[in-house]
Write a protein that holds these residues in place. Structure first.
Motif: not given
Length: 453
Positions: A177-203
Motif C-alpha cells: 500500500g505505497t501509493t496515495h491513489v490507485l486511479r484505474l480506467s476503462w477504455s472508451p470502447d468498453g473492451h479493456y479495464l486497466v488497473s493502477a499498481h500491479a506487479m509482473n515478475n517483481s516489476g
C-alpha cells in the motif's frame, strides 16, 4: 484554457488564468471530476465530504477570502449539494455515463453510489473491500463500475443489482500500500479495464483486464516505480489517412496515459506494442491525476509537487477521432443499449433488446407496485384507528389531557408546563402522537425555548 494553450495569452494580463477559487472544503481535496455534460463539478476530500458545484449567474468579480484583494473570481461557482455518508477521507469520485449516478470511494473501505438526479439520495453502498478504496471507474455503457483498493484487489460491480461481478487479485499479490491513489480506467470502447499498481515478475505494471472473461494476460510495462494513475482518452481513434491514399477500413483503437511514482508519464495506443511517447522526470514528485481534454488531443497531468503539466498532441500522432455517433454505434453493436441512458420514464416506453434490461424494467415496475400497495394498506389501517384509541375518542383524550395540564410561573414571569406521560397512547402511529403534541403546545403562545425552559 487559452493561457494554458497559448503563450501570448498567458502573458496577457486581460485574460484571466484563474476563473474561480472555491474554499468550502474543510481539509485537503483529493479529487475533482466534471460531469459528462459539463454542468457540474464534484469534489471529494479529507473532510469526508463530496461537494457538487454548479456555475451561478455572473454577479461581477468577487475577491477570494484571505487574498488581500489581489485575486478575483471571474466566474461564480456555488455548492449545490453536500453529500455525507463516508466515515473517512474521500479518495475518488466518478460520474457514470450520462450522469445518472455519482460514485465515491473512501478510506472507510466502501464505495457509495449516489442518485445524481435526486441528490443526496444513496442508491447503494458497496461493501466488500477490506482495505482503503483509492480509485473508481465506470464501464462506458453503464453496466459495471470497478474499484481498486489497498487490499490488493480490483473489484467489478454490476449496476443492475449493485452486487459483485468479480474480484481480481492475482496481479496485485506482491503490491504494497505505497501509493496515495490507485486511479484505474476503462477504455472508451468498453473492451479493456486497466488497473493502477500491479506487479509482473517483481516489476511495476499497469494490468490490462479484458472485459470478456476478465482475463489478465496483458499489461503496460516499463515504469520503474508503482503506477498511480491510468486514464484513457475519451475518444476512439482510427488511423489517419494520408493524402492520395485509398481509404482502407482501419480497426479502431484507444489511447491510454499511464502515470507513476517514478515521476514519468507514458502514452500508449492499443494498436502499438510499444508506448507512443514516454516523458521521464516530468515532475519532482509522484503523478497524482490525469485528465484528457474533450477533443482528445490535450492532456493535463498533476503531481504531488503542486504543479500541473499540459501536453498537446496532433491528429498525426494519435489518429482521427471517431464521432460520438460512431462511438455510440460501436457501443450498441457490442453491448446493446446502455442502462445508464435510461431514466425511469424512458425505461417504461423503451424498446428493450437486452434481456438484462428487461429484467431490470420488470423489477422496477414490481417495486413500484409493492410500494403503492403497502402505502394503500397503511392508509387503510391508519384511518381505522384515527378516530378511536383504547376505546376512547380522540376528542375526549384531548379534553382530558388539557385538564390535567399543570402550568406554573417562575419569579421572572416565565410560564412552565409540566410534561405529561402519554405512554398509554402507544398505538404505533406516530402521527397520532404528533397531533396530540400539536394540540397541547399549539394552543399556547409559547416559543420553543420557553417550553424547553
Amino acid at each position: 484554457m487559452s493561457p494554458v494553450l497559448q503563450e501570448d495569452d498567458e502573458k496577457d494580463e486581460n485574460i484571466p488564468k484563474m476563473l474561480c477559487q472555491m474554499d468550502n472544503h474543510l481539509a485537503c481535496v483529493n479529487c475533482v471530476r466534471w460531469s459528462n455534460s459539463g454542468m457540474y463539478l464534484a469534489s471529494g476530500g479529507d473532510d469526508k465530504l463530496i461537494m457538487v458545484w454548479k456555475r451561478a449567474t455572473y454577479i461581477g468579480p468577487s475577491t477570494v477570502f484571505g487574498s488581500s484583494g489581489k485575486l478575483a473570481n471571474v466566474e461564480q461557482w456555488r455548492c449545490v449539494s453536500i453529500l455525507r455518508s463516508h466515515s473517512g477521507d474521500v479518495m475518488d469520485v466518478a460520474w457514470s455515463p450520462h450522469d445518472a449516478w455519482l460514485a465515491s470511494c473512501s478510506v472507510d473501505n466502501t464505495v457509495v453510489i449516489w442518485n445524481a438526479v435526486k441528490f443526496p439520495e444513496i442508491l447503494a453502498t458497496l461493501r466488500g473491500h477490506s482495505g482503503l478504496v483509492k480509485g473508481l471507474t465506470w464501464d462506458p455503457v453503464g453496466k459495471y463500475i470497478a474499484s481498486q483498493a489497498d487490499d490488493r484487489s480490483l473489484k467489478v460491480w454490476r449496476t443492475l443489482d449493485w452486487q459483485l461481478e468479480t474480484s481480481i487479485t492475482k496481479p496485485f499479490d506482491e503490491c504494497g500500500g505505497t501509493t496515495h491513489v490507485l486511479r484505474l480506467s476503462w477504455s472508451p470502447d468498453g473492451h479493456y479495464l486497466v488497473s493502477a499498481h500491479a506487479m509482473n515478475n517483481s516489476g511495476p505494471t499497469a494490468q490490462i483486464i479484458e472485459r470478456e472473461g476478465w482475463k489478465t494476460n496483458m499489461d503496460f510495462v516499463g515504469h520503474r516505480k508503482a503506477v498511480t494513475v491510468v486514464k484513457f482518452n475519451p475518444k476512439i481513434f482510427k488511423k489517419k489517412q494520408k493524402n492520395g491514399s485509398s481509404a482502407k477500413p482501419s480497426c479502431p483503437y484507444c489511447c491510454c496515459a499511464v502515470g507513476s511514482k517514478d515521476r514519468s508519464l507514458s502514452v500508449w495506443l492499443t494498436c502499438l506494442k510499444r508506448p507512443l511517447v514516454v516523458i521521464h522526470e516530468l515532475f519532482d514528485k509522484s503523478i497524482m491525476d490525469i485528465s484528457w481534454t474533450l477533443n482528445g488531443l490535450g492532456i493535463l497531468v498533476c503531481s504531488m509537487d503542486g504543479s500541473v503539466a499540459f501536453l498537446d498532441f496532433s491528429q498525426d500522432e494519435l489518429g482521427d477521432p471517431l464521432s460520438e455517433e460512431e462511438k455510440s454505434r460501436i457501443h450498441q453493436s457490442t453491448y446493446g443499449k446502455s442502462l445508464a441512458i435510461m431514466t425511469e420514464a424512458q425505461l417504461s416506453t423503451a424498446v428493450i433488446e437486452n434481456p438484462e434490461m428487461l429484467k431490470y424494467q420488470r423489477r422496477q415496475q414490481q417495486q413500484q407496485l409493492d410500494q403503492k400497495s403497502a402505502a394503500t394498506r397503511e392508509m387503510g389501517s391508519a384511518s381505522s384507528v384515527a378516530g378511536v384509541v383504547n376505546g376512547e375518542s380522540l376528542e375526549d383524550i384531548r379534553k382530558n389531557l388539557l385538564k390535567k395540564q399543570v402550568e406554573t410561573r417562575t419569579a421572572d414571569g416565565r410560564r412552565r408546563i409540566t410534561p405529561l406521560c402519554i405512554a398509554q397512547l402507544d398505538t404505533g402511529y406516530s402521527f397520532i402522537h404528533q397531533a396530540l403534541c400539536d394540540l397541547i403546545w399549539g394552543d399556547l403562545p409559547l416559543s420553543f425555548h420557553q417550553l424547553a425552559s
